[in-house]
Design a protein around this motif. Structure first.
Motif, PDB file in Angstrom:
ATOM      1  N   LYS A 104       0.871  -1.176   0.000  1.00  0.00           N
ATOM      2  CA  LYS A 104       0.000   0.000   0.000  1.00  0.00           C
ATOM      3  C   LYS A 104       0.906   1.223   0.000  1.00  0.00           C
ATOM      4  O   LYS A 104       1.284   1.726   1.046  1.00  0.00           O
ATOM      5  CB  LYS A 104      -0.899  -0.014   1.234  1.00  0.00           C
ATOM      6  CG  LYS A 104      -1.941  -1.138   1.230  1.00  0.00           C
ATOM      7  CD  LYS A 104      -2.578  -1.260   2.617  1.00  0.00           C
ATOM      8  CE  LYS A 104      -3.704  -2.268   2.624  1.00  0.00           C
ATOM      9  NZ  LYS A 104      -5.024  -1.654   2.416  1.00  0.00           N
ATOM     10  N   ASP A 105       1.259   1.685  -1.221  1.00  0.00           N
ATOM     11  CA  ASP A 105       2.091   2.879  -1.308  1.00  0.00           C
ATOM     12  C   ASP A 105       1.319   4.074  -0.790  1.00  0.00           C
ATOM     13  O   ASP A 105       0.202   4.339  -1.212  1.00  0.00           O
ATOM     14  CB  ASP A 105       2.496   3.122  -2.760  1.00  0.00           C
ATOM     15  CG  ASP A 105       3.794   2.432  -3.111  1.00  0.00           C
ATOM     16  OD1 ASP A 105       4.846   2.991  -2.756  1.00  0.00           O
ATOM     17  OD2 ASP A 105       3.741   1.336  -3.694  1.00  0.00           O
ATOM     18  N   SER A 106       1.951   4.816   0.127  1.00  0.00           N
ATOM     19  CA  SER A 106       1.330   6.013   0.676  1.00  0.00           C
ATOM     20  C   SER A 106       2.348   7.136   0.616  1.00  0.00           C
ATOM     21  O   SER A 106       3.320   7.063  -0.140  1.00  0.00           O
ATOM     22  CB  SER A 106       0.859   5.736   2.109  1.00  0.00           C
ATOM     23  OG  SER A 106       0.178   6.849   2.630  1.00  0.00           O
ATOM     24  N   ILE A 135      -0.888   7.792  -6.023  1.00  0.00           N
ATOM     25  CA  ILE A 135      -0.973   7.391  -4.610  1.00  0.00           C
ATOM     26  C   ILE A 135      -2.418   7.582  -4.140  1.00  0.00           C
ATOM     27  O   ILE A 135      -3.028   6.682  -3.551  1.00  0.00           O
ATOM     28  CB  ILE A 135      -0.018   8.249  -3.745  1.00  0.00           C
ATOM     29  CG1 ILE A 135       1.440   8.021  -4.130  1.00  0.00           C
ATOM     30  CG2 ILE A 135      -0.250   7.989  -2.251  1.00  0.00           C
ATOM     31  CD1 ILE A 135       2.015   6.704  -3.760  1.00  0.00           C
ATOM     32  N   TYR A 138      -4.949   4.986  -5.911  1.00  0.00           N
ATOM     33  CA  TYR A 138      -4.966   3.619  -5.377  1.00  0.00           C
ATOM     34  C   TYR A 138      -5.489   3.569  -3.945  1.00  0.00           C
ATOM     35  O   TYR A 138      -6.173   2.623  -3.556  1.00  0.00           O
ATOM     36  CB  TYR A 138      -3.570   2.992  -5.464  1.00  0.00           C
ATOM     37  CG  TYR A 138      -3.224   2.588  -6.878  1.00  0.00           C
ATOM     38  CD1 TYR A 138      -3.824   1.469  -7.463  1.00  0.00           C
ATOM     39  CD2 TYR A 138      -2.335   3.329  -7.640  1.00  0.00           C
ATOM     40  CE1 TYR A 138      -3.528   1.107  -8.761  1.00  0.00           C
ATOM     41  CE2 TYR A 138      -2.036   2.972  -8.946  1.00  0.00           C
ATOM     42  CZ  TYR A 138      -2.639   1.860  -9.507  1.00  0.00           C
ATOM     43  OH  TYR A 138      -2.355   1.501 -10.791  1.00  0.00           O
ATOM     44  N   ARG A 139      -5.190   4.575  -3.141  1.00  0.00           N
ATOM     45  CA  ARG A 139      -5.681   4.553  -1.752  1.00  0.00           C
ATOM     46  C   ARG A 139      -7.179   4.893  -1.705  1.00  0.00           C
ATOM     47  O   ARG A 139      -7.883   4.474  -0.793  1.00  0.00           O
ATOM     48  CB  ARG A 139      -4.880   5.509  -0.870  1.00  0.00           C
ATOM     49  CG  ARG A 139      -3.395   5.184  -0.748  1.00  0.00           C
ATOM     50  CD  ARG A 139      -3.091   4.029   0.201  1.00  0.00           C
ATOM     51  NE  ARG A 139      -3.537   2.719  -0.243  1.00  0.00           N
ATOM     52  CZ  ARG A 139      -2.958   1.975  -1.191  1.00  0.00           C
ATOM     53  NH1 ARG A 139      -1.880   2.392  -1.811  1.00  0.00           N
ATOM     54  NH2 ARG A 139      -3.440   0.791  -1.527  1.00  0.00           N
TER      55      ARG A 139
ATOM     56  N   TYR B  99       1.379  -1.490 -11.843  1.00  0.00           N
ATOM     57  CA  TYR B  99       1.248  -1.465 -10.384  1.00  0.00           C
ATOM     58  C   TYR B  99       0.183  -2.475  -9.949  1.00  0.00           C
ATOM     59  O   TYR B  99      -0.812  -2.615 -10.641  1.00  0.00           O
ATOM     60  CB  TYR B  99       0.864  -0.042  -9.955  1.00  0.00           C
ATOM     61  CG  TYR B  99       0.934   0.196  -8.474  1.00  0.00           C
ATOM     62  CD1 TYR B  99       2.139   0.465  -7.851  1.00  0.00           C
ATOM     63  CD2 TYR B  99      -0.217   0.119  -7.692  1.00  0.00           C
ATOM     64  CE1 TYR B  99       2.204   0.679  -6.494  1.00  0.00           C
ATOM     65  CE2 TYR B  99      -0.148   0.327  -6.321  1.00  0.00           C
ATOM     66  CZ  TYR B  99       1.064   0.607  -5.738  1.00  0.00           C
ATOM     67  OH  TYR B  99       1.132   0.807  -4.383  1.00  0.00           O
ATOM     68  N   ARG B 105      11.348  -1.898  -8.933  1.00  0.00           N
ATOM     69  CA  ARG B 105      10.703  -1.279  -7.786  1.00  0.00           C
ATOM     70  C   ARG B 105      11.672  -0.294  -7.138  1.00  0.00           C
ATOM     71  O   ARG B 105      12.800  -0.658  -6.791  1.00  0.00           O
ATOM     72  CB  ARG B 105      10.277  -2.363  -6.789  1.00  0.00           C
ATOM     73  CG  ARG B 105       9.731  -1.872  -5.447  1.00  0.00           C
ATOM     74  CD  ARG B 105       8.353  -1.264  -5.534  1.00  0.00           C
ATOM     75  NE  ARG B 105       8.261  -0.161  -4.594  1.00  0.00           N
ATOM     76  CZ  ARG B 105       7.106   0.361  -4.159  1.00  0.00           C
ATOM     77  NH1 ARG B 105       5.942  -0.102  -4.566  1.00  0.00           N
ATOM     78  NH2 ARG B 105       7.124   1.368  -3.324  1.00  0.00           N
ATOM     79  N   PRO B 113       4.092  13.575  -2.910  1.00  0.00           N
ATOM     80  CA  PRO B 113       2.734  13.961  -3.316  1.00  0.00           C
ATOM     81  C   PRO B 113       2.252  15.251  -2.651  1.00  0.00           C
ATOM     82  O   PRO B 113       1.374  15.934  -3.171  1.00  0.00           O
ATOM     83  CB  PRO B 113       1.887  12.764  -2.873  1.00  0.00           C
ATOM     84  CG  PRO B 113       2.833  11.607  -2.881  1.00  0.00           C
ATOM     85  CD  PRO B 113       4.137  12.193  -2.396  1.00  0.00           C
ATOM     86  N   PHE B 140       3.936   5.598 -13.315  1.00  0.00           N
ATOM     87  CA  PHE B 140       3.171   5.820 -12.081  1.00  0.00           C
ATOM     88  C   PHE B 140       3.368   7.281 -11.704  1.00  0.00           C
ATOM     89  O   PHE B 140       4.491   7.767 -11.712  1.00  0.00           O
ATOM     90  CB  PHE B 140       3.713   4.902 -10.973  1.00  0.00           C
ATOM     91  CG  PHE B 140       2.943   4.957  -9.668  1.00  0.00           C
ATOM     92  CD1 PHE B 140       2.029   3.957  -9.341  1.00  0.00           C
ATOM     93  CD2 PHE B 140       3.141   6.004  -8.756  1.00  0.00           C
ATOM     94  CE1 PHE B 140       1.320   4.000  -8.133  1.00  0.00           C
ATOM     95  CE2 PHE B 140       2.429   6.040  -7.558  1.00  0.00           C
ATOM     96  CZ  PHE B 140       1.521   5.028  -7.252  1.00  0.00           C
ATOM     97  N   ILE B 141       2.277   7.967 -11.406  1.00  0.00           N
ATOM     98  CA  ILE B 141       2.394   9.388 -11.032  1.00  0.00           C
ATOM     99  C   ILE B 141       2.486   9.495  -9.508  1.00  0.00           C
ATOM    100  O   ILE B 141       1.482   9.418  -8.808  1.00  0.00           O
ATOM    101  CB  ILE B 141       1.192  10.209 -11.557  1.00  0.00           C
ATOM    102  CG1 ILE B 141       1.125  10.145 -13.092  1.00  0.00           C
ATOM    103  CG2 ILE B 141       1.307  11.667 -11.093  1.00  0.00           C
ATOM    104  CD1 ILE B 141      -0.093  10.863 -13.686  1.00  0.00           C
ATOM    105  N   SER B 142       3.711   9.641  -8.991  1.00  0.00           N
ATOM    106  CA  SER B 142       3.850   9.937  -7.557  1.00  0.00           C
ATOM    107  C   SER B 142       3.271  11.318  -7.274  1.00  0.00           C
ATOM    108  O   SER B 142       2.596  11.517  -6.266  1.00  0.00           O
ATOM    109  CB  SER B 142       5.319   9.901  -7.141  1.00  0.00           C
ATOM    110  OG  SER B 142       5.789   8.586  -7.100  1.00  0.00           O
TER     111      SER B 142
END
Lengths: 282, 248
Positions: A104-106, A135, A138-139, B99, B105, B113, B140-142
């Motif tokens: 769970k990337d946060s 982020i 997905y959350r 993802y 990774r 963010p 992937f958009i951080s």
């Protein structure tokens, strides 16, 4: 008020950690002291705890990688995971690719915000930024994060996150007194973690003579015993990570871990030698 | 074999930092850290610098200060080093592939963010320059490079500095612009190694070489300061100084 709390041995401390628990763990990146209870982490692995849901506050390194490699972990919520100058978290990297853990990337401020909501008994907490990030996407899908209209603004979207209420918080501190009060220094997030969690387990480096809550210099950086479930006196309890001024990190051991953990077999050797086959029951 | 490149980057970043009031540098960032300390030395007391993780060169009491300062306008500059950057300045710090089971990774998004959207001048920095990092579209958009007008966003990218070049970023156009190429590179070689399109002028400048004052400050001051967190890097800086034949 000042009831004496007897420190317990490390196996008794981790009796409070159960299969499937949501467990909050500190980041190791503070120059003051790492705060990571590696001694309790090893005891958890020896106890064969399964299905742990880890919350890194707000990032993690060796501790989570070791627990993942040992098969204790079902999911990891974190802002980041790496072994810093020693390189990648290899067991984490392998487990996410294999799909054997849920990642769970946060992001660090959202984890802090969710714990603050938990600490204060609030239903949610706003967090700045994040809009347009995957982020958030997905959350939102998996953990109920939302974007709402700022009730005090106009056409002003803001992200809100639900509270985190961990079953267990676990960390290692420099000092505790004989009444169960623990001194955390500058690590203010430890107090938030403790207040948000149902149980707080603390290992500590040394005894403080007297009562920390009665010491005007120490009290502002002390978590009172009312939030603390159990304490265990564990000198060098952060090894091989650093203990601040008490001891430096064990660079040779960390290099060995970084190298050995590149393969499952190498990790198993490290685990046997430095976790499974050592007696830390005192 | 040293080429003096680290010092070119330290000095290029320090020039970008000129006039800034409060600069923070994250972990694993020896070149931005050195640049911030150099810029601070040149600022004559006008710049506050936070080297995160340092006990000597940070005024923060903890990690929460970074986010609180970012969200209350107390920080004007921060560095980020994402694994992928695209032409709209979207950044990816998570990995490559679909993802969540990624083929490559990376450590994760850290505070980006929030920080990318709240701090006015984010400097994107990479010690390399290649098409697999500077991509048409991130996996992937951080954090996004730009936002819709109704999203509260005082911050964002202002520059991208790589081993080859210095770009600025125009938020209205959502495009990078090549400002200068570092000594030994050409606009053509930058185009060749960049996976996205960008603007540039017909004649692109060359990034200035380190000047004697900067080299002297690095030699006398910065290399000792940065050794607290990066002892190996401090030694390599000394080698770079010898490349410039400055008495150490």
């Amino acid at each position: 008020m000042n009831v004496e709390i007897l420190p317990v041995d490390i196996d008794s401390l981790v009796e409070h950690v159960g299969n499937g628990d949501l467990v909050a763990l500190p980041s190791a990146v503070s120059a003051e002291y790492s705060g990571v209870s590696m001694v309790a982490t090893r005891a958890i692995i020896r106890k064969h705890v399964k299905g742990m849901h880890l919350v890194a506050v707000p990032s993690t390194s060796l501790q989570a990688d070791l627990l993942i490699g040992a098969g204790c972990v079902a999911s990891l919520l974190t802002g980041s995971i790496l072994l810093y100058e020693y390189g990648k978290a290899n067991r984490f990297t392998a487990a996410q690719e294999a799909g054997s853990i849920v990642v769970k990337d946060s992001t660090c401020p959202a984890i802090h915000a969710a714990l603050i909501a938990g600490e204060k008994g609030l239903p949610f907490m706003p967090v700045s930024g994040l809009i347009g990030s995957d982020i958030l996407r997905y959350r939102m899908a998996d953990d109920g994060w939302q974007t709402i209209d700022n009730p005090f603004g106009e056409d002003d979207p803001v992200v809100v996150v639900p509270p985190l209420r961990p079953d267990v918080t676990l960390f290692h501190v420099p000092l505790a007194d004989r009444f169960g009060n623990v001194w955390i220094g500058r690590r203010a997030e430890f107090a938030t973690m403790a207040k948000a969690s149902a149980k707080t387990l603390v290992t500590f480096e040394a005894f403080f003579d007297g009562n920390l809550m009665a010491d005007e210099d120490k009290a502002p950086a002390t978590i009172p015993a009312l939030y603390v479930t159990a304490v265990s006196h564990q000198p060098k309890g952060a090894w091989p990570l650093h203990g601040g001024d008490a001891y430096e990190e064990d660079a040779a051991n960390l290099r060995e871990y970084a190298e050995q953990s590149k393969t499952g077999a190498g990790f198993a050797e490290y685990l046997t030698r430095y976790v499974l086959d050592i007696d830390e029951a005192a | 074999m040293t080429t003096g490149q680290d010092i070119v980057l330290v000095c290029a970043l320090a020039r970008i930092l000129r006039g800034r009031r409060h600069v923070a540098v994250g972990s694993n960032s020896p070149i931005p850290g050195s640049a911030a300390l150099l810029a601070q030395a040149l600022s004559d007391g006008g710049m506050r610098v936070e080297i995160l993780g340092s006990r000597k060169y940070s005024t923060f009491s903890g990690l929460a200060d970074l986010f609180d300062c970012a969200c209350t306008g107390r920080l004007d500059t921060f560095f980020l080093g994402p694994g992928q950057i695209d032409g709209q300045a979207n950044i990816n710090m998570v990995g490559i592939g679909p993802y969540p089971r990624l083929q490559v990774r990376w450590p994760g998004s850290h505070g980006s963010p929030l920080l990318y959207m709240m701090i006015p001048n984010i400097i994107l920095f990479r010690t390399d320059h290649q098409r697999r990092s500077l991509v048409p579209k991130v996996d992937f958009i951080s954090a996004p490079g730009v936002s819709p007008p109704n999203v509260y966003r005082p911050g964002g990218p202002s520059a991208l500095v790589t081993s080859m070049a210095h770009f600025s970023f125009n938020r209205a156009r959502a495009r990078f612009r090549l400002e200068s190429v570092h000594p030994g590179n050409t606009a053509e070689s930058v185009i060749e190694n960049t996976g996205f399109e960008f603007d540039s002028s017909p004649s692109v400048a060359v990034t200035p070489k380190p000047d004697p004052e900067m080299l002297a400050i690095i030699s006398e001051r910065v290399r000792f300061q940065i050794a607290e967190l990066y002892p190996h890097f401090a030694v390599s800086l000394l080698n770079d100084l010898e490349y410039y034949k400055l008495p150490a």
